[in-house]
Design a protein around this motif. Sequence first.
Motif, short mmCIF file in Angstrom:
data_model
loop_
_atom_site.label_atom_id
_atom_site.label_comp_id
_atom_site.label_asym_id
_atom_site.label_seq_id
_atom_site.Cartn_x
_atom_site.Cartn_y
_atom_site.Cartn_z
N SER A 164 23.97 36.98 27.56
CA SER A 164 22.55 37.33 27.35
C SER A 164 22.23 36.85 25.94
O SER A 164 22.85 36.96 24.94
CB SER A 164 22.18 39.06 27.50
OG SER A 164 22.51 39.67 28.36
N TRP A 181 14.32 37.32 33.36
CA TRP A 181 13.74 37.63 31.91
C TRP A 181 12.70 38.59 32.53
O TRP A 181 12.20 38.17 33.53
CB TRP A 181 13.42 36.59 30.96
CG TRP A 181 12.18 35.70 31.49
CD1 TRP A 181 10.96 35.87 30.99
CD2 TRP A 181 12.25 34.60 32.53
NE1 TRP A 181 10.14 34.98 31.61
CE2 TRP A 181 11.02 34.19 32.57
CE3 TRP A 181 13.26 34.04 33.27
CZ2 TRP A 181 10.62 33.18 33.35
CZ3 TRP A 181 12.98 32.91 34.06
CH2 TRP A 181 11.60 32.76 34.34
N ASP A 182 12.27 39.60 31.76
CA ASP A 182 11.12 40.50 32.22
C ASP A 182 11.27 40.74 33.57
O ASP A 182 12.51 41.16 34.10
CB ASP A 182 9.62 39.71 32.25
CG ASP A 182 9.65 39.34 30.63
OD1 ASP A 182 10.23 39.96 29.46
OD2 ASP A 182 8.66 38.47 30.09
N ARG A 196 19.44 36.78 22.89
CA ARG A 196 18.46 37.55 22.31
C ARG A 196 18.13 39.13 23.01
O ARG A 196 17.02 39.49 22.85
CB ARG A 196 17.31 37.01 21.91
CG ARG A 196 17.56 35.84 20.81
CD ARG A 196 16.21 35.12 20.27
NE ARG A 196 15.76 34.49 21.26
CZ ARG A 196 14.37 34.88 21.64
NH1 ARG A 196 13.42 35.93 21.21
NH2 ARG A 196 13.60 34.19 22.67
N ASN A 197 19.12 39.35 23.74
CA ASN A 197 18.80 40.57 24.88
C ASN A 197 17.57 40.46 25.78
O ASN A 197 17.08 41.55 25.88
CB ASN A 197 18.73 41.72 23.69
CG ASN A 197 19.90 42.06 22.91
OD1 ASN A 197 20.91 41.89 23.57
ND2 ASN A 197 19.84 42.66 21.85
N LYS A 198 16.99 39.26 25.85
CA LYS A 198 15.87 39.01 26.70
C LYS A 198 16.17 38.10 27.90
O LYS A 198 15.39 38.35 29.16
CB LYS A 198 14.78 38.30 25.62
CG LYS A 198 14.11 39.32 24.56
CD LYS A 198 13.19 38.68 23.80
CE LYS A 198 12.50 39.44 22.90
NZ LYS A 198 11.67 38.77 22.17
N HIS A 199 16.94 37.05 27.55
CA HIS A 199 17.35 36.07 28.62
C HIS A 199 18.63 36.37 29.03
O HIS A 199 19.62 36.46 28.41
CB HIS A 199 17.16 34.54 28.20
CG HIS A 199 15.72 34.39 27.80
ND1 HIS A 199 15.54 33.39 26.81
CD2 HIS A 199 14.47 35.15 27.75
CE1 HIS A 199 14.03 33.35 26.63
NE2 HIS A 199 13.62 34.44 26.94
N HIS A 200 18.81 36.67 30.32
CA HIS A 200 20.27 36.79 31.03
C HIS A 200 20.72 35.94 32.02
O HIS A 200 19.75 35.31 32.75
CB HIS A 200 20.03 38.12 31.61
CG HIS A 200 19.45 39.28 30.63
ND1 HIS A 200 20.09 40.05 29.75
CD2 HIS A 200 18.10 39.84 30.55
CE1 HIS A 200 19.38 40.84 29.20
NE2 HIS A 200 18.11 40.62 29.68
N ASP A 203 19.12 28.20 25.65
CA ASP A 203 20.06 29.18 25.19
C ASP A 203 21.48 28.99 25.63
O ASP A 203 22.41 29.24 25.21
CB ASP A 203 19.73 30.35 26.22
CG ASP A 203 18.20 30.75 25.87
OD1 ASP A 203 17.62 30.33 24.67
OD2 ASP A 203 17.39 31.79 26.35
#
Length: 233
Positions: free
Chosen positions: A64, A84-85, A66-70, A127
Motif C-alpha cells: 500500500s 483506490w477510493d 501512502r495508505n491510499k493506493h493498494h 508507486d
Amino acid sequence: MKLIKRISIGVLLVLTIIISTTYILLNKELPDGVSGIEADNFAKKILQTIEHQKYLDTQYIQWSFRNKHHYKWNKRAQSATVQWDDYLVTLDLKAPLSNSIVQQPSPLSPEERNKLINKALSFFNNDSFWIVAPHKLFDHGTSRKLVTLKNQKKALLITYNTGGTTPGDAYLWHVDDNYRPTRYQMWVSIIPIGGLEASWDSWKQTESGTFLSQKHQLLGLEIPISNLRAWND
C-alpha cells in the motif's frame, strides 16, 4: 479595494521570494560521470547486495502506498490490480487492451473509462518505482554512469531514456559500504528542483528472499509504505 490589491501584490512578492530562495538553495545541477565497465560493476554490486536474482524469481509483490493506493502485482503473469477510493482496476502490463475496471461507484463513459485506466497505470508506474527502483538498474533503455562525489566516494547515476510514464528521468544512487542503497537524488520532469534527495531505509528481506525498502523520506516528509510482501506460490 486598493488596500486589498496592495496586500495581494505583497503576498505575491513574498511567495515569489520564498520560491526563488528555495530553488536557489536546493536546486543542483545533474552531475556527469563515466560510463562503462566500472559503472556496470558498481551496479552489479548493488544488485548482489539486495538479492536481485531472487527479485527476478519473485512471483507476487503487494503493498500500500501512502495508505491510499493498494497493489497486488503478479510479476510472472505481468499483471496487477490497483485499488483506490471506490475503484479497482486490473492491468495487463503486456497487453494494455486487456485492461479492465472491476469495481466502480457509477457507470462510466468510454472516455472516462480510458482516463481511469490510464490513471491506474500512472499510479502503478510511480508507486512501484518506490518499491523496486534499485532492481531496475539494467532495465531496457537505461544508462549507467559512475560519479565521483566531493568526498571522493562513488555514486551511480541511472538515466531512464525510454519506458515508464516519464522517460528521461535520472537518479543518483548513494550506497553504504556494503553497496546497499541509502538514498537517491532525483532529476525528474515532475519536480522543477533538481537533485532533491529521498532516503531508502528499513530494508526488509521478504519471503521470496529479495530485499525491498519499506521507508522513504523526501524533504523531511515520510512516504508511507505498508503491507509490503514479496513471495512465491
